[in-house]
Design a protein around this motif. Structure first.
Motif, short mmCIF file in Angstrom:
data_model
loop_
_atom_site.label_atom_id
_atom_site.label_comp_id
_atom_site.label_asym_id
_atom_site.label_seq_id
_atom_site.Cartn_x
_atom_site.Cartn_y
_atom_site.Cartn_z
N THR A 238 0.85 -1.19 0.00
CA THR A 238 0.00 0.00 0.00
C THR A 238 0.88 1.24 0.00
O THR A 238 1.97 1.24 0.58
N PHE A 239 0.40 2.30 -0.63
CA PHE A 239 1.18 3.53 -0.71
C PHE A 239 0.26 4.66 -1.15
O PHE A 239 -0.90 4.45 -1.54
N ARG A 240 0.78 5.86 -1.11
CA ARG A 240 0.02 7.04 -1.50
C ARG A 240 0.82 7.83 -2.55
O ARG A 240 2.01 8.04 -2.38
N VAL A 241 0.14 8.26 -3.59
CA VAL A 241 0.74 9.12 -4.62
C VAL A 241 -0.23 10.27 -4.89
O VAL A 241 -1.39 10.03 -5.26
N GLY A 242 0.24 11.51 -4.70
CA GLY A 242 -0.61 12.67 -4.95
C GLY A 242 -1.89 12.68 -4.15
O GLY A 242 -2.94 13.10 -4.64
N GLY A 243 -1.82 12.17 -2.92
CA GLY A 243 -3.00 12.17 -2.05
C GLY A 243 -3.95 11.02 -2.28
O GLY A 243 -4.95 10.89 -1.58
N ILE A 244 -3.65 10.17 -3.25
CA ILE A 244 -4.51 9.03 -3.56
C ILE A 244 -3.88 7.74 -3.04
O ILE A 244 -2.70 7.48 -3.27
N GLU A 245 -4.66 6.94 -2.33
CA GLU A 245 -4.18 5.67 -1.80
C GLU A 245 -4.23 4.58 -2.87
O GLU A 245 -5.18 4.52 -3.65
N HIS A 246 -3.20 3.74 -2.86
CA HIS A 246 -3.12 2.63 -3.81
C HIS A 246 -2.80 1.34 -3.06
O HIS A 246 -2.17 1.36 -2.01
N ARG A 247 -3.23 0.23 -3.64
CA ARG A 247 -2.82 -1.09 -3.14
C ARG A 247 -2.58 -2.01 -4.32
O ARG A 247 -3.40 -2.06 -5.26
N ILE A 248 -1.46 -2.71 -4.29
CA ILE A 248 -1.13 -3.68 -5.33
C ILE A 248 -0.96 -5.04 -4.66
O ILE A 248 -0.10 -5.22 -3.80
N ALA A 249 -1.79 -5.99 -5.04
CA ALA A 249 -1.66 -7.35 -4.52
C ALA A 249 -0.45 -8.01 -5.17
O ALA A 249 -0.22 -7.86 -6.38
N CYS A 250 0.31 -8.75 -4.40
CA CYS A 250 1.51 -9.40 -4.93
C CYS A 250 1.94 -10.52 -4.00
O CYS A 250 1.41 -10.67 -2.89
N ASP A 251 2.91 -11.30 -4.44
CA ASP A 251 3.48 -12.37 -3.61
C ASP A 251 4.87 -12.02 -3.12
O ASP A 251 5.35 -12.58 -2.14
N THR A 252 5.55 -11.11 -3.85
CA THR A 252 6.94 -10.74 -3.52
C THR A 252 7.10 -9.23 -3.60
O THR A 252 6.57 -8.60 -4.51
N VAL A 253 7.85 -8.69 -2.65
CA VAL A 253 8.17 -7.27 -2.66
C VAL A 253 9.69 -7.13 -2.67
O VAL A 253 10.38 -7.72 -1.82
N LEU A 254 10.19 -6.38 -3.64
CA LEU A 254 11.64 -6.18 -3.77
C LEU A 254 11.96 -4.73 -3.43
O LEU A 254 11.55 -3.81 -4.15
N LEU A 255 12.67 -4.53 -2.32
CA LEU A 255 12.97 -3.19 -1.82
C LEU A 255 14.36 -2.73 -2.25
O LEU A 255 15.31 -3.52 -2.26
N HIS A 256 14.47 -1.46 -2.57
CA HIS A 256 15.79 -0.89 -2.88
C HIS A 256 15.71 0.62 -2.87
O HIS A 256 14.85 1.21 -3.51
N HIS A 257 16.62 1.27 -2.11
CA HIS A 257 16.77 2.72 -2.25
C HIS A 257 18.24 3.10 -2.06
O HIS A 257 18.61 3.94 -1.28
N GLY A 258 19.05 2.43 -2.87
CA GLY A 258 20.46 2.77 -2.93
C GLY A 258 21.36 1.74 -2.27
O GLY A 258 20.91 0.86 -1.54
N VAL A 259 22.66 1.89 -2.53
CA VAL A 259 23.68 1.05 -1.91
C VAL A 259 24.66 1.94 -1.15
O VAL A 259 24.79 3.13 -1.44
N VAL A 260 25.32 1.34 -0.17
CA VAL A 260 26.26 2.08 0.68
C VAL A 260 27.53 1.26 0.85
O VAL A 260 27.52 0.03 0.70
N PRO A 261 28.66 1.90 1.15
CA PRO A 261 29.90 1.15 1.32
C PRO A 261 29.82 0.15 2.47
O PRO A 261 29.23 0.43 3.52
N ASN A 262 30.42 -1.01 2.27
CA ASN A 262 30.58 -2.00 3.34
C ASN A 262 31.85 -1.64 4.10
O ASN A 262 32.96 -1.91 3.63
N THR A 263 31.70 -1.03 5.25
CA THR A 263 32.84 -0.47 5.98
C THR A 263 33.26 -1.29 7.19
O THR A 263 34.12 -0.85 7.96
N GLN A 264 32.69 -2.47 7.36
CA GLN A 264 32.96 -3.23 8.59
C GLN A 264 34.45 -3.52 8.79
O GLN A 264 35.00 -3.31 9.87
N ALA A 265 35.12 -4.01 7.76
CA ALA A 265 36.54 -4.35 7.89
C ALA A 265 37.37 -3.11 8.17
O ALA A 265 38.29 -3.12 9.00
#
Length: 465
Positions: A238-265
């Protein structure tokens, strides 16, 4: 015990190109990588990819074979399945391979540990059926399997790349739910000069968007209030665009909003880091050759700041030249001459990065999650829990860890660290640089007592010789 002039940790673009350039300059190279085949995440399993899979993933993927073939050099020892879990005295590396702990000594160390996908904590993100877009791409690269009835959510060019690859695989996504806004695009226009200089990336992006449009893939741009629904597994977004609510039925959700350096080592050996505002993350401090404050340790590739696969490969070569010069395998004059065309190439590769960073910023709703949203998956710590520690006087992640255990799970803060820093920073009104990050201690990866025992037996045997 293994020994070499140079120990390279990570066999992605930066690690492979550095290993080859260093070997060609006369250095002995030990390449340690935990994967069973070279390539890193971007070129994962590229040598085994069939023609069909190569066509699905594109030439940017199959070009990785040039780097993997370059590892066939007499001066390179490539240990596959080597999990590095400690670096000591900036020259000694402890790792596990085939269930046994081992040591390696190097006169120089290159950290080519690459990037991690930025965590995107939104309501429902811990449900089964939710994964990162990068993980879905790895599944496609390694097994030829595409996620079915999937919705891609977030921002950034990787969403378009994964979506087009899914279309080519015959399993198109149901839709793209994108969080970047018109205001973000307007802000990015001040970097249009660099974007035009990096025109191949713009052209590639336009081609991907055209391919998605031709396939009839719906795009919802400027989404907010994103949540994933489901009882036992994801069943919709579920989400909102321009004040309008939306829902998309699905089985899988793939999230991504960028990558960051792996700094652990890098953090585990106290290399200083700084907050990078354009990329919204910490990056290690290093000079133009990749040298850090720890003089024997270099960082190259996305682990030093996100630039992409080709930029990473060029940065790896530049670092290798400096290390060869350090170890008297070439003069400064020769180093500079060989580095000059590499630097020109690196500049061209990174020219579009400011435009991309501004046009596709991280999703604000995930940088400042609602109180009941989990941010530390390992210990099930919510954003509200972190904010409450700020109310108790916690100024940084290490203090918060003592109260709520965030960052104490198996991932050791890899996937919650930036979220915890940002939440504390916003709550306390203190910049991220002052808020800081987790103090990383070895082991960097889980290690068994049996592996440590094998390491001690090996060291005793060495002493007894």
């Amino acid at each position: 015990m293994h020994s070499a002039d140079l120990i390279v940790i990570g066999a992605g673009p930066a690690g492979m190109s550095a290993a080859r350039r260093a070997a060609g300059s006369g250095l002995s190279v030990l390449l340690l990588d935990e994967q069973p085949a070279p390539g890193g995440q971007i070129y994962r399993d590229v040598d085994r990819a069939s023609k069909t899979r190569g066509a699905i993933l594109g030439s940017d993927f199959t070009d990785g074979r040039i780097l993997t073939r370059g590892l066939a050099h007499d001066n390179i020892t490539h240990l596959r399945g080597a999990v590095v879990w400690q670096i000591e005295e900036a020259t000694r590396v402890s790792f596990t391979r085939n269930g046994k702990g081992k040591f390696a000594e190097g006169r120089r160390i290159l950290l080519a540990t690459g990037a991690l996908e930025r965590p995107m904590p939104v309501p429902g993100w811990t449900l089964p059926g939710v994964m990162t877009a990068g993980a879905a791409q790895i599944l496609l690269k390694q097994s030829g399997i595409a996620c079915e009835r999937a919705v891609l959510v977030g921002s950034g060019p990787l969403l378009y790349l994964v979506a087009t690859q899914m279309v080519r695989a015959g399993v198109p996504p149901l839709a793209l739910v994108e969080t970047q806004t018109k205001a973000d695009l307007a802000r990015s226009l001040r970097h249009v000069g660099g974007a035009l200089r990096g025109w191949p990336y713009l052209l590639k992006g336009l081609r991907m968007l055209w391919e998605l449009r031709r396939a009839g893939i719906a795009r919802h741009v400027g989404a907010s209030d994103i949540a994933i629904e489901g009882d036992r597994s994801a069943s919709g977004v579920t989400f909102r665009v321009g004040g309008i609510e939306h829902r998309i039925a699905c089985d899988t959700v793939l999230l991504h909003h960028g990558v960051v350096p792996n700094t652990q080592a890098a953090r585990s050996i106290d290399i200083p880091h700084r907050w990078d505002d354009p990329q919204n993350c910490f990056v290690p401090e290093c000079n133009k050759w990749g040298r850090t404050a720890v003089s024997t340790v270099f960082v190259a590739g996305d682990g030093a700041g996100i630039g992409g696969a080709k930029a990473a490969a060029l940065a790896g070569e530049i670092a290798a030249l400096e290390m060869a010069c350090d170890l008297s395998k070439m003069t400064k004059k020769d180093r500079d001459a060989e580095a000059r065309p590499l630097r020109r190439g690196l500049g061209a590769e990174c020219a579009a990065r400011p435009f991309i960073d501004a046009a596709y910023p991280p999703y604000a709703g995930a940088l400042a999650p609602a109180d009941d949203t989990i941010v530390c998956r390992c210990e099930e710590v919510t954003a509200g829990d972190i904010r409450r520690t700020a109310g108790l006087g916690c100024l940084g992640p290490n203090q918060a860890k003592a109260f709520v255990r965030a960052g104490m799970g198996p991932c050791q803060g890899r996937y919650c660290g930036l979220s915890v820093t940002r939440i504390l920073s916003d709550t306390n009104g203190i910049p991220p640089d002052e808020t800081g990050y987790y103090r990383i201690r070895p082991p960097l990866k889980p290690v068994t007592l049996g592996e440590i025992a094998a390491l001690a037996e090996h060291e005793t045997a060495e002493v007894g010789k």
